[in-house]
Design a protein around this motif. Structure first.
Motif, mmCIF file in Angstrom:
data_model
loop_
_atom_site.group_PDB
_atom_site.id
_atom_site.type_symbol
_atom_site.label_atom_id
_atom_site.label_comp_id
_atom_site.label_asym_id
_atom_site.label_seq_id
_atom_site.Cartn_x
_atom_site.Cartn_y
_atom_site.Cartn_z
ATOM 1 N N SER A 236 0.836 -1.210 0.000
ATOM 2 C CA SER A 236 0.000 0.000 0.000
ATOM 3 C C SER A 236 0.869 1.257 0.000
ATOM 4 C CB SER A 236 -0.948 0.008 1.207
ATOM 5 O OG SER A 236 -0.271 0.331 2.411
ATOM 6 N N VAL A 237 2.076 1.158 0.560
ATOM 7 C CA VAL A 237 3.017 2.280 0.495
ATOM 8 C C VAL A 237 3.470 2.487 -0.948
ATOM 9 C CG1 VAL A 237 5.205 3.199 1.341
ATOM 10 C CG2 VAL A 237 3.757 1.833 2.868
ATOM 11 N N VAL A 238 3.703 1.398 -1.655
ATOM 12 C CA VAL A 238 4.028 1.492 -3.083
ATOM 13 C C VAL A 238 2.886 2.191 -3.821
ATOM 14 C CG1 VAL A 238 4.488 0.207 -5.192
ATOM 15 C CG2 VAL A 238 5.469 -0.577 -3.024
ATOM 16 N N ASP A 239 1.658 1.758 -3.553
ATOM 17 C CA ASP A 239 0.493 2.363 -4.213
ATOM 18 C C ASP A 239 0.403 3.855 -3.920
ATOM 19 O OD1 ASP A 239 -0.217 -0.125 -5.214
ATOM 20 O OD2 ASP A 239 -1.531 -0.585 -3.523
ATOM 21 N N PHE A 240 0.737 4.227 -2.691
ATOM 22 C CA PHE A 240 0.703 5.634 -2.278
ATOM 23 C C PHE A 240 1.663 6.456 -3.132
ATOM 24 C CE2 PHE A 240 2.346 9.025 0.581
ATOM 25 C CZ PHE A 240 1.167 9.684 0.880
ATOM 26 N N PHE A 241 2.855 5.942 -3.360
ATOM 27 C CA PHE A 241 3.842 6.657 -4.171
ATOM 28 C C PHE A 241 3.461 6.671 -5.644
ATOM 29 C CE2 PHE A 241 6.559 6.868 -0.538
ATOM 30 C CZ PHE A 241 7.519 7.829 -0.832
ATOM 31 N N VAL A 242 3.032 5.521 -6.151
ATOM 32 C CA VAL A 242 2.691 5.428 -7.564
ATOM 33 C C VAL A 242 1.560 6.395 -7.915
ATOM 34 C CG1 VAL A 242 1.736 3.892 -9.340
ATOM 35 C CG2 VAL A 242 3.524 3.068 -7.803
ATOM 36 N N ALA A 243 0.633 6.603 -6.983
ATOM 37 C CA ALA A 243 -0.521 7.471 -7.231
ATOM 38 C C ALA A 243 -0.192 8.948 -7.083
ATOM 39 C CB ALA A 243 -1.659 7.100 -6.280
ATOM 40 N N SER A 244 1.032 9.256 -6.613
ATOM 41 C CA SER A 244 1.398 10.658 -6.376
ATOM 42 C C SER A 244 2.213 11.185 -7.551
ATOM 43 C CB SER A 244 2.212 10.784 -5.089
ATOM 44 O OG SER A 244 1.476 10.310 -3.978
ATOM 45 N N PRO A 245 1.731 12.215 -8.236
ATOM 46 C CA PRO A 245 2.461 12.737 -9.397
ATOM 47 C C PRO A 245 3.711 13.514 -8.991
ATOM 48 C CG PRO A 245 0.545 14.105 -8.945
ATOM 49 C CD PRO A 245 0.477 12.950 -7.987
#
Length: 392
Positions: A204-213
């Protein structure tokens, strides 16, 4: 080899470090009579081939793993024709010949037989090879550390040659998120080296970064360290928060708190003059040789004070690895040239170099890469595919 009545008798006759002595330890010691019979058949078959596999003591555990599974072969050694004079490539070729019925086991899995460690993340790579080689699905293997979906299995099978089990798993998890561009920084972070515990949260931390432009991927590792500290130890006077998540938080606030924590760690080390709560902690270190070539030294750090000194000099947070070093999960090495610090190196317990960084977290230079490769060959280590080199 099988005629000696005891290990002592063989070691006395041949020497404890001889190729036969190492084969004996891998193939005979603590084996049942039935197992010895199967292994003897495998070694006799190999002895008829023009290969150096039986004469390389460092490959004895690998040959032992192959010989102990010889009864489950799908082809005969007699039909195998080595195409390379390199014994490591010969081993990979033989494994695929003996155990991969359909020829579609991933290259990274076949090549894992060439490494010093045959168990990664609790997974026996030889047993997984036989499982896939019989045509079974990866996700049906009974001893996986995390559940594998059909989509993840496809991704793991597509992972590049040279991957470890962990790297193949992360490759598949990131491919499923259309985020393979993050593979390198993820593998350099806790997700590449820590145990596969609470994996859904860390993804979910990966998802947090991937979703941040427009966020620099280099922030990922430091943020993971901050989160780990917050969840497992606590920051400052606050207790550990094992249920901490990033839900509802902004990237800006997470980066600000991470930077604040790292600055406070560095300030505390400077104020303490290198002392910390662990005091005079010291440990034996990993069984990995140091390196000496002229003015170049690569030495393992085995005290808390050494970690603090390395972190202060290199402006990194290597001192936070103290508990991992004490537990034997990793080893920290320092490369110096004429006594001047150049690189900080992390080696995991499975003999993989997963991080190599200079001052202020710079990548190693091409010349430093040459020295690292020399050390790897001498110490029988593996370099992670994700360790960066500043080629330009």
């Amino acid at each position: 080899m099988f005629s000696f009545g005891s290990p002592h008798a063989l070691y006395e006759a041949l020497g404890v470090d001889s190729a036969l002595a190492q084969l004996y330890a891998a193939c005979v010691v603590d084996r049942t009579s039935a197992e010895k019979g199967n292994i003897l058949g495998a070694l006799r078959a190999l002895a008829t081939k023009r290969t150096g596999l039986l004469h390389r003591p460092e490959l004895a555990p690998n040959v032992g793993a192959l010989a102990s599974r010889y009864a489950r072969r799908v082809r005969e050694v007699a039909d195998w024709k080595p195409k390379s004079s390199n014994v490591f490539r010969q081993l990979a070729s033989l494994v695929r010949h003996l155990f991969d019925r359909y020829g579609n086991a991933p290259d990274w899995l076949i090549e894992s037989w060439m490494r010093p460690t045959l168990v990664e993340d609790g997974v026996s790579l030889p047993d997984l090879t036989l499982h896939l080689g019989q045509g079974h699905s990866l996700r049906s293997f009974s001893r996986l550390p995390v559940p594998i979906s059909k989509r993840l299995e496809h991704g793991m099978r597509e992972a590049p040659a040279g991957c470890t089990f962990r790297e193949a798993l992360r490759y598949a998890q990131l491919a499923a998120r259309d985020a393979l561009a993050w593979w390198g920084v993820v593998m350099e972070s806790r997700l590449g080296r820590a145990a596969l515990v609470d994996d859904a949260f860390w993804l979910s931390v990966v998802d947090f970064f991937v979703a941040s432009p427009m966020v620099d991927p280099r922030h990922f590792g430091p943020v993971c360290d901050w989160i780990h500290q917050k969840r497992s130890v606590g920051i400052g006077p606050e207790p550990a928060q094992p249920g901490f998540t990033l839900k509802g938080r902004s990237m800006a606030s997470v980066l600000a708190q991470t930077e604040q924590w790292h600055h406070s760690q560095a300030r505390a080390r400077r104020q303490s003059g290198g002392a910390n709560q662990a005091g005079n902690s010291r440990w034996a270190g990993l069984p990995v040789d140091n390196f000496l070539a002229g003015p170049v030294r690569i030495e393992q750090l085995t005290t808390a004070a050494q970690l603090q000194d390395e972190g202060n000099a290199q402006r990194n947070c290597v001192a936070t690895y103290l508990q991992s070093c004490l537990a034997g999960r990793c080893g920290i090495f320092s490369l110096t040239v004429d006594g001047t610090r150049g690189l900080t190196i992390e080696v995991t317990a499975n003999r993989t170099v997963v991080q190599v960084r200079g001052k202020y977290n710079r990548w190693m230079t091409p010349q430093e890469h040459v020295w690292i490769i020399q050390w790897l060959n001498q110490a029988r280590l593996v370099l992670s595919k994700h360790v960066g080199v500043a080629w330009e």
